[in-house]
Design an enzyme around this catalytic site. Structure first.
Site, PDB file in Angstrom:
ATOM      1  CG  ASP A 171       5.944 -32.238   0.326  1.00  0.00           C
ATOM      2  OD1 ASP A 171       6.417 -33.281   0.712  1.00  0.00           O
ATOM      3  OD2 ASP A 171       6.032 -31.407  -0.541  1.00  0.00           O
ATOM      4  CG  HIS A 202       7.405 -34.613  -2.510  1.00  0.00           C
ATOM      5  ND1 HIS A 202       7.880 -33.438  -2.356  1.00  0.00           N
ATOM      6  CD2 HIS A 202       8.275 -35.160  -3.537  1.00  0.00           C
ATOM      7  CE1 HIS A 202       9.059 -33.102  -2.978  1.00  0.00           C
ATOM      8  NE2 HIS A 202       9.202 -34.305  -3.759  1.00  0.00           N
TER       9      HIS A 202
END
Length: 232
Positions: A171, A202
């Site tokens: 992420d 993400h």
């Protein structure tokens, strides 16, 4: 049937719009879908529509209404991504939690006595789902790639209902160090389950757009569906 409808704030001094998708027949329960920094856009509305097809009353509150009502942005458009970051900086998260609580209240009113309400959120919404687990009377909570949860760990003693967090290990907005703090900080909380998604970034479960990873999104969404089926 799906449309926006007004909901009163907890104080009753204003109203804000909530996208509501209703199933055919009596709902199993309600699920509140908490937006990313891009507003209640088509992707968030599709998530509500999918929950309605699965038999749930689904609601997505327009949490940016105090800044700009009905904002809809696209994560794949650089200018709109920057605009979304600006909105995030202006957003009052404590007031957002109050609006989520008002949406829970509205959902319970429609469900009738004993109706349960689950919450699922993405990005900013993943953070707000965790905050809601600490601060609201919802019945089950799911966060996808929630940001800044390491700074909320001091509130976890207030969690009394099941929580599940989906964590992509690559992420770009939640560092490996933050992920480690989440795992370490939550490992002894019997209410919380964490799922890692190796090498994913993400936004992997976005309903549409370049961020989506189809296989991982389907896995995470199956886990979420099973989680809500067990707890709502």
């Amino acid at each position: 049937m799906a449309a926006f409808a007004p909901v009163s704030t907890l104080e009753g001094d204003a109203r804000f719009d909530v996208y509501i998708a209703r199933p055919e027949g009596t709902p199993k329960a309600a699920i509140i879908v908490i937006q990313e920094i891009f507003g209640v856009n088509e992707g968030i509305r599709r998530k509500c529509d999918n929950w309605a097809k699965a038999g749930y009353l689904a609601l997505a509150p327009d949490l940016f209404w105090r800044i700009e009502p009905h904002i809809e942005l696209d994560a794949d458009v650089p200018e709109q991504l920057q605009q979304a970051f600006g909105l995030f900086g202006q957003f009052d998260q404590d007031l957002g939690i109050q609006d989520i609580e008002a949406t829970i209240k509205a959902a319970r009113a429609e469900l009738g006595d004993g109706g349960k309400v689950g919450l699922t959120g993405y990005c900013l919404g993943g953070r707000l789902a965790f905050m809601s687990a600490c601060r609201t009377d919802g019945d089950a909570f799911v966060g996808y790639y929630g940001v800044g949860i390491d700074g909320l760990l001091g509130e976890q003693h207030a969690i009394g209902k099941p929580v599940m967090l989906h964590i992509p290990t690559a992420d770009g907005f939640v560092s490996a160090e933050v992920q480690q703090k989440m795992h370490e900080g939550l490992k002894d909380n019997r209410h919380v389950t964490l799922h890692d998604y190796e090498g994913l970034d993400h936004g992997f479960a976005a309903e549409m757009g370049n961020r989506r990873n189809e296989e991982a999104a389907q896995l995470a969404d199956r886990r979420t569906a099973d989680f809500f089926a067990a707890h709502l």
